[in-house]
Design an enzyme around this catalytic site. Structure first.
Site, short mmCIF file in Angstrom:
data_model
loop_
_atom_site.label_atom_id
_atom_site.label_comp_id
_atom_site.label_asym_id
_atom_site.label_seq_id
_atom_site.Cartn_x
_atom_site.Cartn_y
_atom_site.Cartn_z
N CYS A 1 25.22 -21.70 -114.61
CA CYS A 1 26.63 -21.39 -114.39
C CYS A 1 26.83 -20.47 -113.18
CB CYS A 1 27.30 -20.83 -115.64
SG CYS A 1 26.40 -19.51 -116.40
N GLY B 1 30.16 -17.44 -133.59
CA GLY B 1 31.11 -18.51 -133.91
C GLY B 1 32.04 -18.05 -135.01
N CYS C 1 29.30 -24.63 -118.18
CA CYS C 1 28.09 -24.83 -119.00
C CYS C 1 28.22 -26.13 -119.79
CB CYS C 1 27.92 -23.65 -119.97
SG CYS C 1 26.50 -23.84 -121.06
N TYR D 1 25.28 -11.11 -122.33
CA TYR D 1 26.55 -10.96 -123.03
C TYR D 1 26.60 -11.55 -124.44
CZ TYR D 1 31.37 -12.59 -124.02
OH TYR D 1 32.55 -12.92 -124.62
N CYS E 1 27.43 -21.25 -131.58
CA CYS E 1 27.19 -21.26 -133.02
C CYS E 1 26.07 -20.29 -133.38
CB CYS E 1 26.77 -22.64 -133.49
SG CYS E 1 28.02 -23.89 -133.24
N CYS F 1 17.72 -20.41 -117.75
CA CYS F 1 18.79 -21.23 -117.20
C CYS F 1 19.80 -20.28 -116.56
CB CYS F 1 19.48 -22.03 -118.31
SG CYS F 1 20.95 -22.90 -117.69
N SER G 1 31.14 -5.24 -124.67
CA SER G 1 29.98 -5.81 -124.00
C SER G 1 29.68 -5.17 -122.66
CB SER G 1 30.18 -7.32 -123.85
OG SER G 1 31.45 -7.57 -123.31
N ASN H 1 22.83 -25.18 -133.21
CA ASN H 1 23.39 -24.35 -132.16
C ASN H 1 23.00 -24.98 -130.83
OD1 ASN H 1 22.55 -21.05 -130.82
ND2 ASN H 1 24.34 -22.30 -130.45
N GLY H 2 23.99 -25.31 -130.01
CA GLY H 2 23.72 -25.92 -128.72
C GLY H 2 24.67 -27.06 -128.46
N CYS I 1 19.00 -19.48 -121.92
CA CYS I 1 20.30 -19.15 -121.33
C CYS I 1 20.33 -17.66 -121.00
CB CYS I 1 21.40 -19.47 -122.34
SG CYS I 1 23.01 -18.80 -121.88
N ASP J 1 32.16 -4.54 -116.19
CA ASP J 1 32.33 -5.63 -117.15
C ASP J 1 31.15 -6.59 -116.99
OD1 ASP J 1 33.45 -7.11 -119.16
OD2 ASP J 1 35.34 -7.53 -118.13
N ASP J 2 30.95 -7.45 -118.00
CA ASP J 2 29.77 -8.32 -117.95
C ASP J 2 30.00 -9.59 -117.15
OD1 ASP J 2 30.87 -10.33 -119.93
OD2 ASP J 2 30.88 -8.49 -121.09
#
Ligand code: SF4
Length: 509
Positions: A484, A72, A430, A290, A45, A481, A331, A147-148, A284, A393-394
């Site tokens: 992932c 979003g 995630c 990205y 978001c 963080c 990206s 957001n989260g 994050c 690529d990312d």
């Protein structure tokens, strides 16, 4: 305390499953049911808010959301407070530009407003889940944009429902708003009520909130999602997920809202700060790689610059002889330029993105389905013919899109295709506001790099190492963080929630 029902508009109640959104331009794929789906993690978001000394702010909030559209694309909404402190909310399914027009915005009068762009990570894609969320309290209307992702959303909703609150949406965000409303009804003032509510929340949250004449920003103790403060020349205050939201309305960056901080902003007193919980920073890292826009600034530099640096690191770590370096638009491009500068191999454009595709609700034909990525990316044959190509690529999530890109490059005449990824292998899902799919869909969770290379049909494949990804941030590497990539979740994830996304053998540990 009651949920707010004023002025809500509905364009479509639910998004068709085959919706193509902004991110899909970069990672379009078709699943087994011939539905179009994304092969990249999806951002959760965007949140935004403006408090002005005078004048209407709805247009400013609109443009802020417009700049944050990448965060979003399912729904958008704005709540403004008029001079009497009464809220007016307009929210609906769709992109910001589809949800609002001049007439709607000109009718939203008021010097305080907050807004939200939504991608659903908790709760389905329905207009009842669109934000901002407004609750009516004895002190006036309270509004919130989140957001989260809360990891205790079910428990919080259960507690609130047991206390008799009629929650309407299926989002975790509504629980936060109701928890604030409940604390107000118990006799607390706004600040006490917000802190009380935040202490009931576990997980990732960057919040923009408002009540009459006051705008409030807050981040969880880990600061997983970004949130910044800005100020305009005429003394208006702005809160935004990213600095690109400040730039678009000509606001100057003041500072970020710190992890564990609550900022209460009024025109009379400016920014007042309260550390509601001890900071344990864990931004994050995928925001850097990205999610966030490359022109947004984090840690005093644009993310474009960070992405150039990880491209350089990738070239040092995993060199390969080739004739040209290309990026997967958009990206992958900064890292591709960085790779080229470090390796001395010329950078070129060979994958061209269709920038003019908006949303489509039309199923592709079978032939189009077979051609896969061509709807959004096309190749330049004269650039690729007879070349040894490095493609940057990312990330790789499921790997299906990567294979289609590789095939397209070979069909266009590439004689070798070497893929380099500017992040480590994504092995874990995630739980903090990003939709990364469940673990068994993540190609790197159950395949070696060699096996992935075979599946996506490249000559060689290499990922950026975890150490270099963090070193390139040039700040304390403990401040991120990276769950992932490692499975080490900084905020404890309840077992019940883990089971929804982790493979069973891993939930036992
Ligand atoms: S798990 Fe990955 S995507 Fe989620 S917050 Fe952590 S680094 Fe970001």
């Amino acid at each position: 305390m009651l949920p707010d029902h004023s002025d809500h508009s509905v364009f479509a109640d639910e998004m068709p499953k085959n919706l193509i959104n902004h991110r899909d331009f970069e990672d379009l794929d078709f699943n087994d049911d011939n539905e179009i789906e994304s092969d990249k993690p999806q951002e959760a978001c965007g949140v935004f808010g403006v408090l002005a000394a005078e004048g209407d702010v709805a247009k400013l909030v609109y443009f802020g959301l417009y700049a944050l559209q990448h965060r979003g694309q399912e729904s958008a909404g704005i709540t403004v407070y008029d001079e009497h402190g009464t809220t007016h909310t307009h929210k609906a399914m769709g992109l910001v530009a589809q949800v609002f027009n001049e007439t709607i915005l000109s009718e939203m009068k008021g010097a305080l407003g907050i807004g939200h762009n939504r991608y659903s990570t908790t709760g389905s894609s329905k207009v009842c889940n669109a934000q901002p969320i407004v609750v009516n309290t004895r002190l006036g209307d309270f509004s919130l944009a989140h957001n989260g992702n809360l990891v205790n959303a079910t428990e919080l909703r259960g507690e609130l429902s047991a206390q008799g609150h009629a929650l309407e949406s299926t989002t975790d965000s509504e629980g936060i708003a109701f928890a604030v409303g409940e604390a107000v009804e118990e006799g607390k003032d706004w600040q006490e009520a917000i802190v009380t509510a935040l202490r009931r929340c576990h997980g990732a949250f960057s919040l923009v909130m408002a009540m009459p004449n006051v705008i409030v920003g807050a981040r969880d103790a880990y600061g997983v999602r970004p949130l910044v403060i800005g100020k305009t020349g005429d003394g208006s205050y702005v809160l935004s997920s990213e600095t690109c939201g400040l730039d678009i309305i000509g606001a100057e960056y003041v500072r970020e809202v710190l992890p564990g901080e609550l900022v209460i902003i009024t025109i009379e007193n400016g920014i007042q700060s309260l550390q509601w919980e001890e900071a344990k920073p864990k931004l994050c890292v995928f925001e850097m790689i990205y999610f966030a826009r490359p022109d947004s600034v984090m840690h005093d530099e644009s993310l474009y610059t960070y992405r150039l640096r990880i491209g350089r690191a990738l070239a040092r770590e995993s060199p390969v002889e080739a004739d040209i370096v290309i990026g997967v638009p958009d990206s992958g491009i900064p890292a591709a330029i960085g790779f080229s500068r470090e390796s001395g191999i010329p950078y070129g454009e060979a994958l061209i993105k269709n920038r003019y595709v908006g949303r489509t609700f039309i199923q592709p034909t079978q032939a189009m389905r077979e051609s896969g990525i061509r709807m959004k990316l096309n190749t330049l044959k004269d650039v690729l013919q007879g070349k040894r190509v490095i493609v940057i690529d990312d990330s790789i999530v499921r790997g299906t899109t990567s294979r289609k890109i590789v095939r397209a490059l070979r069909e266009a005449g590439a004689i070798e295709v070497h893929m380099r990824i500017s992040s480590p292998p994504v092995t874990h899902p995630c739980f903090y506001g990003i939709d990364t799919d469940s673990q068994d869909h993540l190609i790197a969770s159950h395949n070696s790099v060699e096996a992935i290379a075979k599946q996506i049909e490249v000559d060689t494949l290499a990922y950026l190492s975890h150490d270099e990804m963090l070193k390139a941030t040039q700040i304390d590497t403990m401040h991120f963080c990276t769950a992932c990539f490692t499975g080490k979740y900084p905020i404890e994830v309840p077992d019940k929630l883990k089971r929804t996304k982790l493979m069973l053998e891993n939930t036992a540990t």
